[in-house]
Design an enzyme around this catalytic site. Structure first.
Site, PDB file in Angstrom:
ATOM      1  CB  CYS A  80       6.541  11.225   1.882  1.00  0.00           C
ATOM      2  SG  CYS A  80       5.315  12.519   1.981  1.00  0.00           S
ATOM      3  NE  ARG A  98      -1.181   2.460   2.913  1.00  0.00           N
ATOM      4  CZ  ARG A  98      -0.651   3.578   3.402  1.00  0.00           C
ATOM      5  NH1 ARG A  98      -0.587   4.675   2.655  1.00  0.00           N
ATOM      6  NH2 ARG A  98      -0.140   3.622   4.624  1.00  0.00           N
ATOM      7  CG  ASN A 103       6.692   3.592   4.437  1.00  0.00           C
ATOM      8  OD1 ASN A 103       6.565   3.982   3.289  1.00  0.00           O
ATOM      9  ND2 ASN A 103       5.728   3.648   5.315  1.00  0.00           N
ATOM     10  CG  HIS A 139       3.062   4.646   9.192  1.00  0.00           C
ATOM     11  ND1 HIS A 139       2.536   3.635   8.419  1.00  0.00           N
ATOM     12  CD2 HIS A 139       3.454   5.601   8.308  1.00  0.00           C
ATOM     13  CE1 HIS A 139       2.598   3.962   7.145  1.00  0.00           C
ATOM     14  NE2 HIS A 139       3.156   5.160   7.044  1.00  0.00           N
TER      15      HIS A 139
HETATM   16  P1  HMG Z   1     -13.431  13.773  -3.231  1.00  0.00           P
HETATM   17  O1  HMG Z   1     -13.086  14.111  -4.642  1.00  0.00           O
HETATM   18  O2  HMG Z   1     -13.660  14.897  -2.265  1.00  0.00           O
HETATM   19  O3  HMG Z   1     -14.635  12.726  -3.119  1.00  0.00           O
HETATM   20  O4  HMG Z   1     -12.271  12.833  -2.680  1.00  0.00           O
HETATM   21  P2  HMG Z   1     -16.087  12.698  -3.636  1.00  0.00           P
HETATM   22  O5  HMG Z   1     -16.899  12.021  -2.579  1.00  0.00           O
HETATM   23  O6  HMG Z   1     -16.501  14.049  -4.132  1.00  0.00           O
HETATM   24  O7  HMG Z   1     -15.981  11.703  -4.884  1.00  0.00           O
HETATM   25  C1  HMG Z   1     -15.247  12.021  -6.048  1.00  0.00           C
HETATM   26  C2  HMG Z   1     -15.164  10.773  -6.918  1.00  0.00           C
HETATM   27  O8  HMG Z   1     -14.426   9.738  -6.261  1.00  0.00           O
HETATM   28  C3  HMG Z   1     -16.530  10.184  -7.227  1.00  0.00           C
HETATM   29  O9  HMG Z   1     -16.416   9.548  -8.493  1.00  0.00           O
HETATM   30  C4  HMG Z   1     -16.684   9.109  -6.167  1.00  0.00           C
HETATM   31  O10 HMG Z   1     -17.536   8.078  -6.542  1.00  0.00           O
HETATM   32  C5  HMG Z   1     -15.253   8.598  -6.074  1.00  0.00           C
HETATM   33  P3  HMG Z   1     -16.943  10.259  -9.833  1.00  0.00           P
HETATM   34  O11 HMG Z   1     -18.420  10.452  -9.594  1.00  0.00           O
HETATM   35  O12 HMG Z   1     -16.207  11.571  -9.938  1.00  0.00           O
HETATM   36  O13 HMG Z   1     -16.586   9.278 -10.897  1.00  0.00           O
HETATM   37  N1  HMG Z   1     -14.963   8.022  -4.752  1.00  0.00           N
HETATM   38  C6  HMG Z   1     -14.367   6.824  -4.597  1.00  0.00           C
HETATM   39  N2  HMG Z   1     -13.928   5.907  -5.475  1.00  0.00           N
HETATM   40  C7  HMG Z   1     -13.356   4.787  -4.961  1.00  0.00           C
HETATM   41  N3  HMG Z   1     -13.215   4.580  -3.630  1.00  0.00           N
HETATM   42  C8  HMG Z   1     -13.638   5.475  -2.735  1.00  0.00           C
HETATM   43  C9  HMG Z   1     -14.247   6.658  -3.220  1.00  0.00           C
HETATM   44  N4  HMG Z   1     -14.762   7.744  -2.605  1.00  0.00           N
HETATM   45  C10 HMG Z   1     -15.205   8.567  -3.568  1.00  0.00           C
HETATM   46  N5  HMG Z   1     -13.485   5.245  -1.440  1.00  0.00           N
HETATM   47  C11 HMG Z   1     -11.517  11.037  -1.283  1.00  0.00           C
HETATM   48  C12 HMG Z   1     -12.318  12.322  -1.370  1.00  0.00           C
HETATM   49  C13 HMG Z   1     -11.306  10.710   0.174  1.00  0.00           C
HETATM   50  C14 HMG Z   1     -12.301   9.929  -1.981  1.00  0.00           C
HETATM   51  C15 HMG Z   1     -10.160  11.268  -2.012  1.00  0.00           C
HETATM   52  O14 HMG Z   1      -9.567  12.406  -1.487  1.00  0.00           O
HETATM   53  C16 HMG Z   1      -9.224  10.119  -1.872  1.00  0.00           C
HETATM   54  O15 HMG Z   1      -9.465   9.036  -2.384  1.00  0.00           O
HETATM   55  N6  HMG Z   1      -8.086  10.324  -1.188  1.00  0.00           N
HETATM   56  C17 HMG Z   1      -7.138   9.260  -0.954  1.00  0.00           C
HETATM   57  C18 HMG Z   1      -5.842   9.824  -0.563  1.00  0.00           C
HETATM   58  C19 HMG Z   1      -4.866   8.719  -0.234  1.00  0.00           C
HETATM   59  O16 HMG Z   1      -5.116   7.536  -0.445  1.00  0.00           O
HETATM   60  N7  HMG Z   1      -3.706   9.128   0.299  1.00  0.00           N
HETATM   61  C20 HMG Z   1      -2.675   8.216   0.644  1.00  0.00           C
HETATM   62  C21 HMG Z   1      -3.005   7.413   1.854  1.00  0.00           C
HETATM   63  S1  HMG Z   1      -2.718   8.258   3.387  1.00  0.00           S
HETATM   64  C22 HMG Z   1      -1.026   8.076   3.668  1.00  0.00           C
HETATM   65  O17 HMG Z   1      -0.311   7.638   2.819  1.00  0.00           O
HETATM   66  C23 HMG Z   1      -0.481   8.410   5.028  1.00  0.00           C
HETATM   67  C24 HMG Z   1      -0.177   7.144   5.854  1.00  0.00           C
HETATM   68  O18 HMG Z   1       0.770   6.336   5.182  1.00  0.00           O
HETATM   69  C25 HMG Z   1       0.351   7.531   7.228  1.00  0.00           C
HETATM   70  C26 HMG Z   1       1.539   8.507   7.141  1.00  0.00           C
HETATM   71  O19 HMG Z   1       2.577   8.160   6.578  1.00  0.00           O
HETATM   72  O20 HMG Z   1       1.355   9.615   7.647  1.00  0.00           O
HETATM   73  C27 HMG Z   1      -1.449   6.309   6.053  1.00  0.00           C
HETATM   74 MG    MG Z   2       2.922   6.509   5.289  1.00  0.00          MG
END
Ligand code: HMG
Ligand code: MG
Length: 309
Positions: free
Chosen positions: A250, A13, A263, A217
């Site tokens: 990152c 992931r 990581n 993490h």
């Molecule tokens: P948004 O654009 O505000 O969402 O994104 P929305 O509700 O307006 O939906 C927009 C579109 O996305 C729509 O599709 C939804 O159906 C679709 P369209 O009608 O335009 O075709 N949608 C989805 N599709 C699949 N799965 C879903 C989903 N939700 C909506 N769950 C949203 C908001 C949260 C969805 C977006 O910002 C997003 O997906 N963000 C993900 C960011 C991410 O994954 N970041 C990396 C992980 S975090 C990280 O790495 C940190 C960590 O490692 C810890 C650390 O190191 O600090 C964990």
């Molecule tokens: Mg991370």
């Protein structure tokens, strides 16, 4: 008797989510299998997030479909879900598998408003509001819930983040019913002294019981992650995330000239906790095999991207 440390490998992931090249779905599944064989306690397999935001993980359901027979007894699989849409996709995977293939879902927010907006298009308060039904429904389906807080030792946009801010957001997740709080040093800024302040802020707000549910993490941008693990072990933390081969990096900590280290590598984590007198379930030579495979698939994808450019 030596105490056991719990290891979650997040490479499929966190390690792959920022790769520009295409990693084939069967290769992702093979990486998960190799990690299972190496004996990690949990594999964070993928994310059910918008494929427009994170194209690299758009095949989460397909990866899980290749893993129906992959999970050894005692190993857990998890996946990120930012909202109810993501949870529904995770539940559909379990339904299709006819078993609890995904054991835990991970919701994620941040201790920095700017990061929260950039990562999920929502304020911290909005993310917590979104998580309420997600956590309730996940628990009703008998799934565990990890609650990530990002930017616990600094934010790429806001700079320093107060440990009390981190513990306040963690409390929000805790109050919603998350059974694990995972503190993410997203940009790898933490030094051991920061870890001490952070854990102190967590136990002050939530009591010592939080230590049983706390995971660290660490990203290794500044090369201090292993020292931070030693400090956290001394303070009672017994659960860590890492990424085999140190995959990851990152994007907010990278420059055009230099890709940020990823990581904390799972091999370095195992070495560090073992040297500190703790045990893990990991067989180092099998972990090395997983690391070699992980580095190969990423190197191949990067080479293909360069050829196409
Ligand atoms: P948004 O654009 O505000 O969402 O994104 P929305 O509700 O307006 O939906 C927009 C579109 O996305 C729509 O599709 C939804 O159906 C679709 P369209 O009608 O335009 O075709 N949608 C989805 N599709 C699949 N799965 C879903 C989903 N939700 C909506 N769950 C949203 C908001 C949260 C969805 C977006 O910002 C997003 O997906 N963000 C993900 C960011 C991410 O994954 N970041 C990396 C992980 S975090 C990280 O790495 C940190 C960590 O490692 C810890 C650390 O190191 O600090 C964990
Ligand atoms: Mg991370």
């Amino acid at each position: 008797m030596a105490q056991r440390v719990r290891i979650t490998d997040v490479s499929p992931r966190d390690g792959l989510q920022n790769e520009a090249g295409v990693i084939a779905t069967p290769d992702k599944a093979r990486l998960v299998r190799l990690l299972c064989e190496a004996g990690v306690d949990e594999v964070e397999v993928s994310s059910f997030v918008s494929a427009r935001w994170v194209p690299q993980l758009g095949d989460a359901a397909e990866v899980f479909a290749l893993l129906h027979d992959a999970k050894p007894k005692g190993t857990l699989f998890s996946a990120l879900v930012p909202n109810e849409t993501g949870l529904e996709a995770a539940l559909a995977v379990n339904q299709a598998a006819g078993m609890r293939l995904i054991d835990r879902v991970a919701v994620f927010t941040a201790a920095s408003e700017t990061f929260s907006k950039k990562n999920t298009n929502a304020t911290i308060a909005e993310t917590l509001k979104r998580f309420d039904p997600v956590i309730k429904r996940a628990k009703a389906a008998d799934l565990g819930v990890r609650g990530y807080v990002s930017c616990v030792a600094g934010c790429p946009f806001e700079g320093e983040i107060a440990p009390e801010k981190v513990s306040l957001v963690a409390q929000g997740l805790w109050d919603l019913g998350a059974d694990e709080i995972d503190l993410g040093d997203t940009i790898g800024a933490a030094e051991p002294a920061d870890i001490a302040l952070l854990i102190n802020a967590m136990t002050t707000r939530l009591g010592d019981r939080v230590l049983d549910q706390l995971t660290l993490h660490l990203h290794d941008t500044s090369g201090r992650a292993a020292e931070c693990v030693v400090e956290a072990l001394a303070l009672g933390v017994r659960s860590f995330d890492a990424s085999v081969g140190g995959l990851g990096g990152c994007p907010y900590a990278s420059t055009p000239e230099r890709r940020a280290p990823g990581n904390l590598s799972t091999q370095a984590l195992v070495r560090t906790v073992t040297q500190a007198g703790f045990t893990t379930g990991v067989a180092p030579e099998r972990l090395d095999a997983a690391a070699t495979f992980a580095r190969d698939i990423v190197a191949r994808a990067r080479a293909e991207t360069r050829t196409q450019a």
